[in-house]
Design an enzyme around this catalytic site. Structure first.
Site, PDB file in Angstrom:
ATOM      1  N   ARG A  32      42.818  50.481  38.745  1.00 49.22           N
ATOM      2  CA  ARG A  32      43.895  49.838  38.016  1.00 49.22           C
ATOM      3  C   ARG A  32      44.013  50.424  36.619  1.00 49.22           C
ATOM      4  O   ARG A  32      43.008  50.730  35.972  1.00 49.22           O
ATOM      5  CB  ARG A  32      43.638  48.318  37.905  1.00 49.22           C
ATOM      6  CG  ARG A  32      43.827  47.562  39.207  1.00 49.22           C
ATOM      7  CD  ARG A  32      45.287  47.567  39.648  1.00 49.22           C
ATOM      8  NE  ARG A  32      45.506  46.803  40.875  1.00 49.22           N
ATOM      9  CZ  ARG A  32      45.456  47.309  42.090  1.00 49.22           C
ATOM     10  NH1 ARG A  32      45.160  48.604  42.249  1.00 49.22           N
ATOM     11  NH2 ARG A  32      45.676  46.561  43.150  1.00 49.22           N
ATOM     12  N   GLU A  39      52.652  49.425  34.736  1.00 44.35           N
ATOM     13  CA  GLU A  39      53.316  50.132  35.816  1.00 44.35           C
ATOM     14  C   GLU A  39      54.707  49.557  36.005  1.00 44.35           C
ATOM     15  O   GLU A  39      54.862  48.325  36.011  1.00 44.35           O
ATOM     16  CB  GLU A  39      52.520  50.032  37.117  1.00 44.35           C
ATOM     17  CG  GLU A  39      51.298  50.911  37.120  1.00 44.35           C
ATOM     18  CD  GLU A  39      50.696  51.086  38.515  1.00 44.35           C
ATOM     19  OE1 GLU A  39      51.260  50.523  39.481  1.00 44.35           O
ATOM     20  OE2 GLU A  39      49.692  51.780  38.620  1.00 44.35           O
ATOM     21  N   HIS A  86      50.474  55.867  42.325  1.00 42.65           N
ATOM     22  CA  HIS A  86      49.791  54.756  42.979  1.00 42.65           C
ATOM     23  C   HIS A  86      49.732  54.954  44.503  1.00 42.65           C
ATOM     24  O   HIS A  86      50.019  54.044  45.286  1.00 42.65           O
ATOM     25  CB  HIS A  86      50.482  53.424  42.646  1.00 42.65           C
ATOM     26  CG  HIS A  86      49.543  52.263  42.587  1.00 42.65           C
ATOM     27  ND1 HIS A  86      49.477  51.394  41.516  1.00 42.65           N
ATOM     28  CD2 HIS A  86      48.619  51.813  43.470  1.00 42.65           C
ATOM     29  CE1 HIS A  86      48.566  50.467  41.747  1.00 42.65           C
ATOM     30  NE2 HIS A  86      48.026  50.700  42.933  1.00 42.65           N
TER      31      HIS A  86
END
Length: 327
Positions: free
Chosen positions: A237, A266, A285
């Site tokens: 993350r 994000e 991602h």
């Protein structure tokens, strides 16, 4: 017919499983707060991907009983608000562990062997190739990378992903060490102090969830203790590593390179410093989103809702105390 709202489309296998079990499935037209508040009003369940599910959206779900996360991390879901509203939160563990571990191995090899740099330079300087051998070209521009065999991989977080990664790395002949304060038994050597890990790592893989404890865990202070030849891979993350400090470390040669798959926030802003930092692989991602993993995640997220509707606790509940029979 009970409605399941998808914040974003999940794999068709998960959608088909829900429909086969009598649910109406609706994909939200947008993940913005106003749209989600409107769409969630009559939803029995919601499946979240990586977009945010804040308190105001959860409270708008007047019939909401369960939030199912199409993945492992739950930092995008306000679990406290869900618990307060009596809504169960569930997640899917392990479904994309191999995909993420494979991503880490791939990027380690690409960085160590200078694959992206070599590809770029070969395209740019193809006109120079007429009178030189390719090995000569590689030597001239320093394209001969290193093997990962014998190098030390430090894994931060030895959950499903970390354990799969350890096995893959060992198969490549790497020395694997780790840090995980919540793990009692481990097949690899664990260190109690993170500060002892950083100087040992040739490769550092971040595989921890984003929590108050891990937020901004790696900053300039930690980066300066690492080898100048070290590479960092964050497939977990954004927010665990300070992006500005990492970019500075990459540009000034404090560390050798990085692969970044998650950002904070994000999507990343156009001026995110990692877009222009030296020897940095940036990906969207995708570490855990292979076709195979997406299918497993979709099925897992759907199954949690099906189990819950049958008065069965989902396999991976986050706030199990709110579970009540007769849902």
């Amino acid at each position: 017919m009970k409605k399941v709202l998808l914040s974003e489309k999940i794999d068709d296998a998960g959608i088909d499983l829900l429909k086969d079990n009598g649910f109406e499935v609706k994909v939200s037209s947008s993940t913005d707060i106003a749209t989600m508040k409107r769409e969630i009003t009559d939803a029995y369940a919601v499946i979240m991907r990586s977009s945010e599910l804040p308190k105001e959206v959860i409270n708008a779900g007047k019939q909401l009983k369960i939030i199912s996360r199409n993945g492992t991390g739950i930092n995008n879901v306000d679990v406290a608000a869900a618990t307060e509203a009596g809504v169960l939160v569930a997640k899917v563990n392990g479904a994309n562990a191999f995909a993420v571990a494979e991503y880490v191995m791939t990027t380690m090899l690409m960085l160590s062997r200078k694959i992206i740099f070599t590809d770029k330079l070969l395209h740019e300087k193809k006109d120079e190739l007429n009178n030189v051998s390719l090995p000569g070209f590689s030597t001239k521009y320093g394209l001969n990378g290193n093997e990962i065999k014998g190098k030390t991989l430090a894994i931060l977080g030895l959950g499903h992903i970390g354990q799969v990664l350890a096995k893959l790395a060992q198969a490549f002949g790497m020395k694997v060490i780790g840090y995980d304060p919540y793990l009692k038994d481990s097949p690899i050597k664990l260190y109690d102090n993170l500060n002892d890990v950083y100087p040992l790592a040739d490769f550092l893989s971040i595989n921890m969830p984003l929590t108050d404890e891990t937020r901004n865990m790696i900053t300039k202070k930690e980066l300066t203790t690492m080898k100048k030849t070290a590479y960092i891979i964050n497939s977990a993350r954004g927010g665990i590593i300070n992006e500005y400090d990492l970019a500075d470390a990459l540009n000034s040669g404090v560390v050798a390179g990085a692969a970044i798959d998650s950002f904070n926030p994000e999507p990343p802003s156009p001026d995110n410093p990692l877009f222009n930092s030296k020897n940095t692989i940036v990906t969207s991602h995708v570490a855990g989103t292979t076709l195979e993993a997406n299918q497993a995640l979709g099925i897992g997220a759907a199954q949690a809702i099906i189990d819950f509707s049958h008065n069965k606790m989902p396999q991976f509940p986050v706030n199990p105390d709110v579970f009540k029979a007769g849902n």
